[in-house]
Design a protein around this motif. Structure first.
Motif, PDB file in Angstrom:
ATOM      1  N   MET A  57       1.661  -1.316  15.636  1.00 50.36           N
ATOM      2  CA  MET A  57       0.524  -1.840  15.920  1.00 50.36           C
ATOM      3  C   MET A  57      -0.629  -2.248  14.696  1.00 50.36           C
ATOM      4  O   MET A  57      -1.043  -3.364  14.941  1.00 50.36           O
ATOM      5  N   VAL A  58      -0.505  -1.155  13.768  1.00 51.65           N
ATOM      6  CA  VAL A  58      -1.567  -1.353  12.745  1.00 51.65           C
ATOM      7  C   VAL A  58      -1.128  -1.990  11.656  1.00 51.65           C
ATOM      8  O   VAL A  58      -1.677  -2.944  10.808  1.00 51.65           O
ATOM      9  N   TYR A  59       0.209  -2.094  11.269  1.00 49.05           N
ATOM     10  CA  TYR A  59       0.845  -2.441  10.146  1.00 49.05           C
ATOM     11  C   TYR A  59       0.599  -4.197   9.935  1.00 49.05           C
ATOM     12  O   TYR A  59       0.081  -4.692   9.064  1.00 49.05           O
ATOM     13  N   LEU A 105       4.784  -5.178  -0.509  1.00 49.40           N
ATOM     14  CA  LEU A 105       3.408  -5.556   0.192  1.00 49.40           C
ATOM     15  C   LEU A 105       2.387  -4.407  -0.346  1.00 49.40           C
ATOM     16  O   LEU A 105       1.153  -4.654  -0.300  1.00 49.40           O
ATOM     17  N   PRO A 106       2.669  -3.136  -0.729  1.00 41.42           N
ATOM     18  CA  PRO A 106       1.808  -2.337  -1.474  1.00 41.42           C
ATOM     19  C   PRO A 106       1.239  -3.138  -2.702  1.00 41.42           C
ATOM     20  O   PRO A 106      -0.018  -2.921  -3.006  1.00 41.42           O
ATOM     21  N   LEU A 107       2.412  -3.778  -3.455  1.00 39.52           N
ATOM     22  CA  LEU A 107       1.791  -4.393  -4.773  1.00 39.52           C
ATOM     23  C   LEU A 107       0.923  -5.429  -4.366  1.00 39.52           C
ATOM     24  O   LEU A 107      -0.198  -6.022  -5.128  1.00 39.52           O
ATOM     25  N   MET A 118       3.863   3.945   4.597  1.00 46.75           N
ATOM     26  CA  MET A 118       2.430   3.777   5.000  1.00 46.75           C
ATOM     27  C   MET A 118       1.670   3.305   3.819  1.00 46.75           C
ATOM     28  O   MET A 118       0.337   3.387   3.701  1.00 46.75           O
ATOM     29  N   ASP A 119       2.289   2.644   2.610  1.00 41.17           N
ATOM     30  CA  ASP A 119       1.727   2.397   1.368  1.00 41.17           C
ATOM     31  C   ASP A 119       1.001   1.205   1.686  1.00 41.17           C
ATOM     32  O   ASP A 119       0.008   1.135   0.608  1.00 41.17           O
ATOM     33  N   THR A 120       1.419   0.329   2.490  1.00 37.88           N
ATOM     34  CA  THR A 120       0.424  -1.047   2.571  1.00 37.88           C
ATOM     35  C   THR A 120      -1.031  -0.554   2.946  1.00 37.88           C
ATOM     36  O   THR A 120      -1.938  -1.319   2.455  1.00 37.88           O
ATOM     37  N   LEU A 121      -0.892   0.435   3.958  1.00 36.31           N
ATOM     38  CA  LEU A 121      -2.529   0.616   4.322  1.00 36.31           C
ATOM     39  C   LEU A 121      -3.004   1.440   3.414  1.00 36.31           C
ATOM     40  O   LEU A 121      -4.270   1.145   2.936  1.00 36.31           O
ATOM     41  N   ALA A 122      -2.153   2.265   2.523  1.00 33.22           N
ATOM     42  CA  ALA A 122      -2.953   3.037   1.467  1.00 33.22           C
ATOM     43  C   ALA A 122      -3.266   2.409   0.357  1.00 33.22           C
ATOM     44  O   ALA A 122      -4.400   2.404  -0.401  1.00 33.22           O
TER      45      ALA A 122
END
Length: 464
Positions: free
Chosen positions: A356-358, A56-58, A206-210
């Motif tokens: 909630m946020v992801y 997901l971060p990718l 938290m890397d997808t958010l980042a």
């Protein structure tokens, strides 16, 4: 005038820099503990973890590249600002930044302290004394470095990142040769549905958010290198994302296996930081523990400075009456206070919020990829993200109710009881939703909305 082209060396450097952005030292604590809990289901759980911690971060970085850095452009301005603010709060003072000091304490200080259980009471709260002093000193340094940025942090980063990479490579190679114990039986949710549990566990990085923020930062860096062509920016950002993803996968897989085969080294531990320290001490002795302590502590420090600086910069632009340095002081103090919740407790508290946020972040990445297929892209973005948020809130509240009951929260607490009663009230209905019991009730409704938007919705006017 032609845009500058990056050399192979420059592209690799960009990739390693992106890898360093994502691999805050805090990320080292999740795979070992997840592997330990997953036991004989480790490979299935690991696949789920890699989906959200690497895949997901990718995808997030590529989505930012595809959207030319404006990944939230289809959202109302207020909603986009609130979502961006929520991401900065989560990766800043609420969870990620305080976590850096706790990881530094667990790996960098605790192994060398003889008395780590003494406590003191402040305003009725019982706090770990050693942890309190450490986090106060840690964020005092963070405050000074963030308030007066200079070449020091750049120099430390240039030296530290290669050293951390070498340490991680040595650690990963040692895991391959490590004659571990047989994998134990999986525990908890890992025994029931290891794939989805691994997926949810990956939220903790938290890397997808980042990635939604890092992608914009990397595009800005490319512009500073006189690369303004959007196709070139996209190409280099994708290469950087692939290099970073490969590095993250290498580290996570080795640490997952370490936790799964740690045996007695993992017994009695409360988090992955303790497993990692026990393993390094066992394999490399006291000198290895010192090396791990120094490098991880400095990595945590630089990460914390970066997070506090980024958050202060964002909120100072959002709230002009608050200067950058004022926010540095305020956020550093908040981080120090939040950190004294404790690492294991902070992780437990963060999970409901991330639940909630992801889903919203994942939905945003998804709709960005398939944007050209929508009849009305603006409507599709808003509908998909709204549905993901609504069902994500139910997932988060369910976990929050369970967490509150597991903590030392009085059963008669009005907030706790109201939340528990609400969750019990909606559970009979929500339990009929696919994947609700696995914490992913948002997935199927969101996919239905996304697919529906391929066929429904009035096409916007050409000039819209």
């Amino acid at each position: 005038m032609h845009d500058k082209q990056l050399t192979v060396t420059d592209t690799l450097s960009l990739g390693f820099m992106t890898f360093a952005f994502f691999l805050g030292a805090g990320n080292l604590i999740f795979p070992p503990f997840a592997g330990y809990q997953a036991g004989d289901h480790s490979y299935t759980a690991m696949l789920g973890f890699l989906i959200t911690a690497v895949g997901l971060p990718l995808a997030g970085l590529i989505a930012v590249a595809k959207a030319k850095g404006r990944v939230m452009r289809m959202l109302p301005a207020t909603a986009a600002t609130l979502f961006a603010a929520a991401i900065y709060i989560i990766i800043g003072p609420a969870f990620a930044a305080p976590r850096t000091s706790l990881v530094a304490f667990e790996i960098g200080a605790r192994p060398f302290l003889t008395d780590v259980e003494s406590t003191l009471t402040i305003f009725g709260l019982v706090l770990n004394e050693a942890q309190l002093y450490f986090t106060a000193a840690f964020f005092a340094v963070v405050m000074l470095l963030a308030a007066f940025p200079g070449r020091l942090m750049d120099s430390v980063g240039k030296v530290l990142t290669p050293v951390l990479l070498l340490l991680l490579v040595a650690l990963a190679l040692s895991v391959v040769e490590f004659i571990g114990n047989p994998m134990p039986a999986a525990t908890g949710d890992y025994a029931l549905h290891p794939l989805s549990k691994g997926i949810v566990e990956g939220y903790n990085t938290m890397d997808t958010l980042a990635s939604l923020m890092f992608g914009v930062l990397i595009i800005d860096l490319l512009r500073q290198k006189d690369i303004h062509d959007t196709s070139l920016q996209t190409r280099y950002l994708i290469w950087a994302a692939l290099i970073a993803a490969a590095g993250l996968a290498f580290v996570y897989v080795s640490l997952f296996i370490l936790g799964a085969t740690a045996g007695d080294l993992a017994k009695g531990t409360e988090n992955g930081g303790q497993i990692l320290t026990n393993y390094v001490t066992h394999q490399f002795g006291y000198a290895g523990t010192i090396a791990l302590s120094v490098v991880v502590s400095l990595a945590c420090l630089t990460t914390a400075v970066g997070l506090v600086s980024a958050c202060s910069d964002f909120f100072s632009s959002l709230l002009p009456k608050l200067t950058y340095r004022m926010l540095v002081v305020v956020l550093s103090v908040i981080c120090a206070v939040v950190a004294n919740v404790g690492l294991s407790q902070l992780i437990s508290i963060s999970i409901p919020v991330l639940m909630m946020v992801y889903p919203v972040a994942i939905a945003l990445v998804l709709v960005t990829f398939v944007n050209n297929w929508f009849r009305n892209p603006r409507l599709a973005h808003r509908a998909a993200l709204s549905v993901a948020l609504i069902f994500g809130i139910f997932d988060g509240l369910k976990v929050a109710a369970a967490s509150l009951q597991s903590f030392d929260v009085k059963s008669e607490s009005p907030v706790t009881m109201a939340l528990v009663h609400f969750v019990e009230g909606v559970s009979p209905v929500m339990s009929k939703m696919p994947l609700y019991d696995q914490g992913m009730a948002w997935l199927v409704p969101t996919l239905i909305v996304v697919i529906g938007c391929f066929f429904f919705g009035k096409k916007p006017a050409i000039n819209n």
